[in-house]
Write a protein that holds these residues in place. Structure first.
Motif, PDB file in Angstrom:
ATOM      1  N   LEU A  28      25.327  16.573  -7.905  1.00 35.74           N
ATOM      2  CA  LEU A  28      25.435  15.655  -9.037  1.00 35.74           C
ATOM      3  C   LEU A  28      26.679  14.781  -8.934  1.00 35.74           C
ATOM      4  O   LEU A  28      26.670  13.628  -9.372  1.00 35.74           O
ATOM      5  N   MET A  31      26.060  11.660  -6.749  1.00 36.87           N
ATOM      6  CA  MET A  31      25.055  10.686  -7.170  1.00 36.87           C
ATOM      7  C   MET A  31      25.727   9.478  -7.809  1.00 36.87           C
ATOM      8  O   MET A  31      26.758   9.596  -8.467  1.00 36.87           O
ATOM      9  N   ASN A  32      25.122   8.300  -7.617  1.00 34.99           N
ATOM     10  CA  ASN A  32      25.587   7.077  -8.253  1.00 34.99           C
ATOM     11  C   ASN A  32      24.719   6.814  -9.472  1.00 34.99           C
ATOM     12  O   ASN A  32      23.518   6.621  -9.356  1.00 34.99           O
ATOM     13  N   TYR A  33      25.340   6.788 -10.628  1.00 39.07           N
ATOM     14  CA  TYR A  33      24.617   6.543 -11.855  1.00 39.07           C
ATOM     15  C   TYR A  33      24.668   5.067 -12.215  1.00 39.07           C
ATOM     16  O   TYR A  33      25.568   4.347 -11.817  1.00 39.07           O
ATOM     17  N   TYR A  34      23.714   4.641 -13.004  1.00 37.39           N
ATOM     18  CA  TYR A  34      23.658   3.262 -13.476  1.00 37.39           C
ATOM     19  C   TYR A  34      24.849   2.987 -14.384  1.00 37.39           C
ATOM     20  O   TYR A  34      25.122   3.738 -15.302  1.00 37.39           O
ATOM     21  N   GLN A  35      25.545   1.905 -14.124  1.00 35.49           N
ATOM     22  CA  GLN A  35      26.668   1.498 -14.961  1.00 35.49           C
ATOM     23  C   GLN A  35      26.196   0.399 -15.907  1.00 35.49           C
ATOM     24  O   GLN A  35      25.680  -0.615 -15.452  1.00 35.49           O
TER      25      GLN A  35
END
Length: 68
Positions: A28, A31-35
């Motif tokens: 986790l 992971m690249n999350y939406y900004q």
């Protein structure tokens, strides 16, 4: 018929749970999350222009009425 030795199962399962937790946390973290986009600052000055931007109708040459 030999008996199944289950004496070490509890130790194996209890060691497996923190290992799976750590692996999940590491996955986790990578992971690249939406900004979400940055909000506009209302205190910024806008440029004054002498004309208003508005929609205008563009006519093609063949759609103009014929002049006689």
């Amino acid at each position: 018929m030999p008996q199944l030795d289950t004496s070490t199962w509890f130790t194996i399962i209890m060691a497996m749970l923190p290992t799976l937790y750590l692996i999940t946390q590491l996955k986790l973290l990578s992971m690249n999350y939406y900004q979400p986009p940055l909000t506009k600052n209302p205190n910024l000055q806008t440029h004054n222009i002498c004309w208003r931007p508005k929609w205008t109708k563009t006519y093609l040459p063949h759609s103009q009425p014929q002049q006689s």
